[in-house]
Design an enzyme around this catalytic site. Structure first.
Site, short mmCIF file in Angstrom:
data_model
loop_
_atom_site.label_atom_id
_atom_site.label_comp_id
_atom_site.label_asym_id
_atom_site.label_seq_id
_atom_site.Cartn_x
_atom_site.Cartn_y
_atom_site.Cartn_z
N ASP A 186 0.85 -1.21 0.19
CA ASP A 186 0.13 0.03 0.06
C ASP A 186 0.86 1.46 -0.03
OD1 ASP A 186 -1.98 -2.00 0.25
OD2 ASP A 186 -3.17 -1.12 2.20
N HIS A 328 3.94 -2.31 3.15
CA HIS A 328 3.76 -1.06 2.51
C HIS A 328 5.25 -0.99 1.81
CE1 HIS A 328 0.72 -0.51 5.73
NE2 HIS A 328 0.44 0.34 4.89
ZN ZN Z 1 -2.56 2.97 3.35
#
Ligand code: ZN
Length: 377
Positions: A186, A328
């Site tokens: 993400d 991430h």
């Molecule tokens: Zn996010």
């Protein structure tokens, strides 16, 4: 008024009454009724019932007189003869009762007919493995998924198998006995970290899913183009990492429209999945994002630890068949952890898939407005 003229009138009324009686004879009503129900089995009670009433009529069996109020005109005409010819009332009453009975029966029959025809229509749908499903049944099946977004279930990440799962079972079978998992990244793309991650994934021959931010994609369009060219799935994480649950409807619509524009500009298509920031979902999010909402089931909290070893052990320890792992690709420590994660999970028998591939492998048809946190076998 003489007695004679009264009697004449009475006779005239009587004749009129009889004519009416002929017109309104149940037999004159029955044929169209039978015509309108050709599939109905002949019901013997239907004919005897009015006939019995006519018998009663001839015997002049008394009935409650207040029923005459149902035919005020007749009642008025008969009013003058009330005293001398009370039996006329009875005749009219019985006749009216017969008409009412026939009428009610008619209404009841019409009411019961539709369910009967529905049963006939739905019967073929119950047959297993029928490909030529009647149109009506197909429509009925289609309405079921459409209703789901309107009546969302809990927000807990849960794979929600559609009603058509049975039909998809053949495509589920190949994944049985396999351990499947999805790595998702993400908040990127990151000009500094994502190209390095893409290189690792290419070397390890692993396909992953990138939930990118529109404003980050605008800064590094070449990175998401490369990700897609490498066979990864690139999807939406909104334009600005908005907390959609707290956004207005207009705000949600703007986030969707904005990232759609960025995707179209860079990749030539709009995203088909959305990961709502913070995993926050509301009825408005389901309705106005109007895409499958992809959550997760393994969260190593890489943003908090920023420690490659910690991220690696948390992912490996939390892994299960069908899990969606959240990371991430904006943190160097996370990208550092990825080679070890892939090696360990692969050694444990896991195959890596994108979200859409994993859903398909498990026979799940992703539906708009529905949240998914895993795709267990
Ligand atoms: Zn996010």
């Amino acid at each position: 008024m003489s007695k004679k003229s009264t009697k004449k009138r009475a006779n005239r009324a009587k004749t009129k009454k009889k004519k009416l009686e002929m017109k309104a004879t149940p037999e004159s009503i029955l044929p169209p009724k039978l015509k309108s129900e050709p599939e109905a089995k002949p019901e013997p009670e239907l004919i005897p019932q009015p006939a019995q009433l006519i018998d009663l009529d001839e015997k002049s069996v008394a009935e409650p007189l207040e029923n005459l109020e149902r035919a005020p005109k007749m009642s008025l005409k008969l009013h003058a003869l009330n005293v001398r010819l009370p039996w006329l009332k009875v005749v009219a009453l019985v006749l009216l009762t017969a008409l009412v009975v026939v009428g009610v029966e008619e209404v009841l029959r019409h009411n019961t007919n539709p369910p009967a025809s529905v049963q006939v229509d739905s019967a073929p749908g119950e047959l297993p493995a029928v490909t030529e499903v009647p149109t009506g049944v197909e429509l009925a099946t289609n309405t079921t998924p459409a209703e789901q977004p309107e009546s969302p279930n809990t927000e807990t990440p849960k794979p929600e198998a559609p009603a058509t799962t049975t039909e998809n079972k053949p495509s589920v079978q190949p994944s049985q006995g396999r351990k499947l998992i999805a790595l998702t990244f993400d908040d990127g793309p990151s000009a500094a970290q994502t190209p390095r991650l893409l290189q690792i994934l290419k070397e390890k021959d692993v396909k992953a899913t990138f939930f990118v931010l529109g404003n980050m994609a605008q800064k590094s369009p070449g990175v998401i183009r490369q990700a897609e060219a490498d066979g990864h799935e690139v999807e939406s994480h909104t334009m600005t990492h908005a907390n959609l649950k707290r956004s207005t409807v207009e705000g949600i619509k703007w986030e969707v429209a904005a990232i759609n524009g960025v995707f179209t500009e860079i990749l030539g298509h709009t995203p088909s999945l959305t990961r709502p920031p913070y995993g926050n979902v509301s009825n408005e999010v389901r309705t106005y994002v109007n895409q499958p909402l992809i959550l997760w089931t393994v969260d190593p909290e890489d943003w908090k630890y920023k420690d490659a070893a910690a991220v690696r052990s948390k992912v490996v320890n939390g892994a299960f068949d069908g899990a969606i792992i959240l990371m991430h690709d904006i943190y160097a420590t996370t990208v550092d952890a990825v080679p070890g994660i892939i090696d360990e999970l692969r050694a444990a028998g896991y195959e890596f898939m994108t979200i859409s591939e994993l859903a398909a492998a498990r026979g799940v048809q992703l539906q708009n407005g529905v949240t998914y946190g895993s795709f267990r076998p």
